[in-house]
Design an enzyme around this catalytic site. Structure first.
Site, mmCIF file in Angstrom:
data_model
loop_
_atom_site.group_PDB
_atom_site.id
_atom_site.type_symbol
_atom_site.label_atom_id
_atom_site.label_comp_id
_atom_site.label_asym_id
_atom_site.label_seq_id
_atom_site.Cartn_x
_atom_site.Cartn_y
_atom_site.Cartn_z
ATOM 1 N N HIS A 52 4.468 -14.776 -0.122
ATOM 2 C CA HIS A 52 4.146 -13.292 0.328
ATOM 3 C C HIS A 52 2.673 -12.871 0.246
ATOM 4 O O HIS A 52 1.964 -12.264 0.875
ATOM 5 C CB HIS A 52 5.065 -12.393 -0.382
ATOM 6 C CG HIS A 52 4.939 -11.127 -0.363
ATOM 7 N ND1 HIS A 52 4.950 -10.330 0.669
ATOM 8 C CD2 HIS A 52 4.622 -10.101 -1.376
ATOM 9 C CE1 HIS A 52 4.735 -9.018 0.427
ATOM 10 N NE2 HIS A 52 4.523 -8.912 -0.632
ATOM 11 N N HIS A 76 -1.377 -9.316 -6.159
ATOM 12 C CA HIS A 76 -0.777 -7.620 -5.988
ATOM 13 C C HIS A 76 0.570 -7.237 -6.643
ATOM 14 O O HIS A 76 0.844 -6.612 -7.194
ATOM 15 C CB HIS A 76 -0.925 -7.262 -4.692
ATOM 16 C CG HIS A 76 0.082 -7.490 -3.695
ATOM 17 N ND1 HIS A 76 0.091 -8.766 -2.940
ATOM 18 C CD2 HIS A 76 1.586 -6.763 -3.611
ATOM 19 C CE1 HIS A 76 1.312 -8.968 -2.382
ATOM 20 N NE2 HIS A 76 2.005 -7.676 -2.799
ATOM 21 N N GLU A 80 3.693 -6.264 -11.203
ATOM 22 C CA GLU A 80 4.933 -5.852 -10.864
ATOM 23 C C GLU A 80 6.069 -6.704 -11.409
ATOM 24 O O GLU A 80 7.195 -6.461 -11.813
ATOM 25 C CB GLU A 80 5.222 -5.203 -9.539
ATOM 26 C CG GLU A 80 6.383 -4.378 -9.137
ATOM 27 C CD GLU A 80 6.649 -3.188 -9.873
ATOM 28 O OE1 GLU A 80 5.791 -2.795 -10.628
ATOM 29 O OE2 GLU A 80 7.657 -2.726 -9.672
ATOM 30 N N ASP A 81 6.032 -8.105 -10.922
ATOM 31 C CA ASP A 81 6.872 -8.741 -10.840
ATOM 32 C C ASP A 81 7.179 -10.239 -11.798
ATOM 33 O O ASP A 81 7.765 -10.948 -11.866
ATOM 34 C CB ASP A 81 6.897 -9.446 -9.435
ATOM 35 C CG ASP A 81 7.513 -8.507 -8.410
ATOM 36 O OD1 ASP A 81 8.228 -7.601 -8.812
ATOM 37 O OD2 ASP A 81 7.215 -8.786 -7.117
ATOM 38 N N ASP A 143 0.553 -5.147 2.515
ATOM 39 C CA ASP A 143 1.734 -5.833 1.859
ATOM 40 C C ASP A 143 3.129 -5.148 2.741
ATOM 41 O O ASP A 143 4.024 -5.763 2.943
ATOM 42 C CB ASP A 143 1.793 -4.910 0.358
ATOM 43 C CG ASP A 143 3.034 -5.357 -0.161
ATOM 44 O OD1 ASP A 143 3.657 -6.425 -0.335
ATOM 45 O OD2 ASP A 143 3.405 -4.412 -0.989
ATOM 46 N N ASP A 264 1.406 5.021 32.755
ATOM 47 C CA ASP A 264 0.681 3.784 32.123
ATOM 48 C C ASP A 264 1.835 2.981 31.169
ATOM 49 O O ASP A 264 1.671 3.040 29.929
ATOM 50 C CB ASP A 264 -0.263 4.696 31.110
ATOM 51 C CG ASP A 264 0.058 6.074 30.345
ATOM 52 O OD1 ASP A 264 0.240 6.739 31.415
ATOM 53 O OD2 ASP A 264 -0.018 6.163 29.198
#
Ligand code: MN
Length: 744
Positions: A52, A76, A80-81, A143, A264
């Site tokens: 990820h 990132h 958090e994890d 993300d 269009d």
């Protein structure tokens, strides 16, 4: 199956492709750090979790961002994890990277519990506001894009929820940042889960017609390319594409049309070197195909707020199939596709890598918006509003929107007044802070309360920034501390009274107290003190009102007294005059008058003409002594001046007035003209006025459903003679039924 290592190598290759000075050692270190910390974690699709962050970094690299952005993208989800902290990352990869990761983590913690439109706009603004570094929001979008791409492995409920958020929050943000490609992909992915039936209908139809579409597009492409070559327009690239499913969906929905009926469905692009070439291409296109009126847009002369530049036109080909052509330079195209990120890349060459505050970007983006499409402009202005707002979190992750400069007190009262009233301490991001601490975007605020708290202090009113908090604090004082409020209010009122030279005895006298209380709108003095005490009214304001009322009462009393004296004097004078007249002829007495009015027995007294009947010289008039505002002059025939209307108590106030010799040149009065409506009435009435040399100061017309027109005129006349003349004149106009002088 692609291995993790292969994925990473693909990322490296992409980075090398646009950034030769990228710090590949640190980037690899970040990748290994993430792989180690995410360890055995798996994604729902069965791949190791670390795929990820690598994929997110891949999207970030496709936006051509700098090394720090790639590193932060790889890390990132670490805070958090996994068990690693801000400090770990700061130590290993520097404070900037740690700050970006921290920013992304905070955005991840935002809960989208409310699904109301208003809250959505708040959330979008907050995401901007929180991302002091533009890279934070760019990584967050990447993300979200990867999560949307892998959404098929989630539960249906989660698919719907995430797609809704994406459609409402992330796609609009991508749009504002000019990330056109990402915006389309986010919208298409969301639509797939939000309206699966429509989505599959559109994509199936597109797939079924794809051969036909491709043939059509290559034919048009060849036609245009050939003509551009003939016209010697250099380096032109022309290509066609079918519009994105969501764009088709939105048009079908908004215009209530089937896919065949849509304009269009196809869009062509012509990319050229220079702006003059763009307009040349436009000329060529309009020469080959018939343009559809009103569909031409010049976003080169007036770029969209997100910096988008292009010429748009819709034309009809020989087969009768309409299609859109977008014409732009290669430079414009880069910015249109990569948006703010491309712009950011350009600046990178000038300044040190990542050196410029990314916040600058949003600011400039918003500044660059004069003369743009009005709707777009207002929309993006909303983002600018965040400068006077601050967005913070509750410990549960809900967003609270407060005015800039707000403190924990404002936060507490915005949750509930009971929280504010029992607050004993506040924590921001886990640390104790003072009550006057200024909250920042993204702060997590926690309020400590205690049942034994003695409630807000009066200083809080000065510290609180929001009117909500202040009024709730005031409420508390009002309710909880009545005795104290009365004592305090009384003390400050008395001192204010002393200050303006009055005593309590002057106020509490039984003949004045009732009207004083009426004036300040309180049933009793205690109520007024209580209000002063809790801050609902200032002592100064209260004292001033009381003084004004006393002045009125005294002035009215003085006038009544003067009028009585005058009447007595007049009777005496009349007696003397009669005696004198018997002796010799009487000369008229010259009296000084106000506005051409002589008030019997009173000189220099304030005179005004009543609005109900607007008397003019020549009218028979009568005066009324008002409470504190001088003498009001009415026509004798005014309903308000009729004897039976005179209240007993007011009898003494009606006095004789007359027109003096020194009347002014003109007096304002009003007329009402009732007519059977017809065209030209207004002109005829105006002409009548000007023949009589009368100034019109105002005119109001209203027409009734049954065909009448009623004119209300405000005019200036010298006297009643002139007024009668003009009234006759107006009456002679055809269709005029009535000319009135309004009264009463
Ligand atoms: Mn993530």
């Amino acid at each position: 199956m692609v291995t993790v290592e292969e994925r990473y190598e693909h990322l490296e290759k992409t980075i090398r492709g646009y950034n030769i000075s990228a710090d590949l050692n640190q980037i690899r270190a970040a990748y290994e750090y993430a792989r180690e910390h995410h360890g055995e974690q798996m994604r729902r699709d069965g791949t190791p979790f670390v795929t990820h962050p690598i994929n997110v970094a891949q999207i970030v690299a496709e936006m051509r961002l700098d090394s720090e952005s790639i590193i932060a993208a790889l890390l990132h989800d670490c805070v958090e994890d996994t068990d690693c902290t801000y400090e770990d990352i700061a130590k290993r990869f520097g404070v900037t990277v740690a700050d970006i990761v921290d920013g992304v983590t905070k955005l991840t913690r935002v809960k989208y519990s409310t699904m109301e439109e208003e809250q959505m706009e708040n959330l979008r603004k907050m995401l901007f506001a929180m991302s002091r570094d533009i890279r934070v929001i760019l990584i967050k979008i990447a993300d979200r894009l990867h999560n949307m791409r892998t959404m098929e492995y989630q539960t249906p409920a989660k698919q719907k929820k995430k797609s809704f958020e994406t459609m409402e929050i992330y796609a609009p943000i991508a749009h504002r940042l000019g990330l056109a490609k990402i915006k389309w992909e986010l919208e298409d992915l969301s639509l797939q889960y939000l309206d699966p039936v429509a989505y599959s209908e559109i994509t199936k139809k597109l797939a079924a017609d794809s051969v036909q579409h491709d043939q059509f597009m290559s034919r048009i492409q060849e036609e245009i390319s050939a003509r551009l070559a003939e016209e010697n327009i250099p380096h032109a690239t022309v290509y066609g594409r079918v519009k994105h499913p969501y764009s088709i969906y939105r048009k079908m929905y908004l215009q209530e049309k089937t896919m065949e009926e849509l304009y269009d469905l196809f869009a062509f692009r012509a990319l050229v070197d220079t702006v003059p070439d763009c307009y040349n291409v436009l000329g060529v296109i309009h020469d080959i195909y018939k343009p559809i009126l009103g569909r031409f847009k010049d976003y080169i002369a007036t770029p969209k707020p997100n910096m988008y530049q292009s010429l748009h036109t819709t034309v009809i080909g020989e087969e009768g199939i309409p299609f859109e052509v977008q014409i732009r330079t290669y430079d414009m195209h880069a910015i249109n596709e990569y948006g703010v990120a491309a712009h950011w890349k350009y600046k990178q060459g000038i300044k040190k890598e990542g050196g410029e505050g990314a916040y600058e970007w949003i600011r400039r983006l918003l500044e660059n918006q004069e003369d743009t499409d009005a709707e777009e402009f207002i929309h993006s202005l909303k983002v600018d509003l965040f400068s006077d707002e601050v967005f913070v979190f509750t410990p549960r992750g809900d967003v609270v929107n407060l005015p800039a400069g707000a403190t924990p007190i404002d936060f507490a009262y915005s949750i509930h007044s009971a929280i504010g009233n029992t607050m004993v301490g506040a924590k921001v991001n886990g640390r104790m802070v003072g009550f006057d601490y200024q909250l920042h975007n993204g702060d997590v605020v926690e309020i400590n309360t205690a049942k034994s708290a003695h409630g807000p202090s009066r200083d809080w009113m000065k510290i609180a920034k929001s009117s909500e908090a202040r009024s709730k604090i005031r409420q508390w004082f009002k309710r909880e501390r009545r005795e104290e409020n009365i004592a305090q209010g009384r003390a400050s009122f008395e001192s204010e009274l002393k200050h303006i030279g009055l005593t309590m005895a002057q106020i509490t006298a039984s003949d004045v107290l009732p009207s004083i209380l009426k004036r300040v709108s309180f049933p009793s003095l205690d109520e007024m003190y209580a209000a002063i005490g809790y801050g609902g009214l200032t002592a100064q304001k209260a004292a001033n009102r009381v003084r004004d009322e006393l002045l009125h009462i005294n002035r009215a009393a003085a006038m009544v007294k003067a009028a009585e004296e005058a009447a007595a004097r007049a009777a005496q004078e009349a007696k003397e005059a009669k005696a004198a007249q018997e002796a010799k002829s009487n000369l008229p007495r010259k009296v000084k008058s106000e506005k051409g009015i002589v008030v019997e027995g009173l000189s220099n007294c304030l005179v005004k003409f009543s609005k109900c009947c607007t008397p003019v010289p020549g009218d028979e008039i009568v005066g009324f002594i008002t409470r504190g505002y001088g003498v009001s002059v009415h026509r004798k025939d005014c309903p308000n001046a009729q004897p039976d209307h005179h209240v007993e108590a007011n009898q003494g106030r009606w006095i004789k007035v007359s027109w003096s010799d020194d009347i002014r040149d003109s007096y304002s009065t009003s007329l009402e003209v009732v007519c059977k409506d017809r065209s030209g009435l207004l002109v005829d009435i105006s002409t009548a006025m000007s023949t009589c040399k009368i100034n019109v100061n105002g005119m109001n017309v209203h027409t009734t459903a049954d065909g009448f027109a009623i004119f209300h005129l405000t005019i200036s006349v010298a006297d009643s003679k002139q007024l009668e003349q003009v009234m006759r004149k107006i009456h002679q106009i055809s269709n005029v039924m009535k000319v009135n002088r309004p009264a009463g």
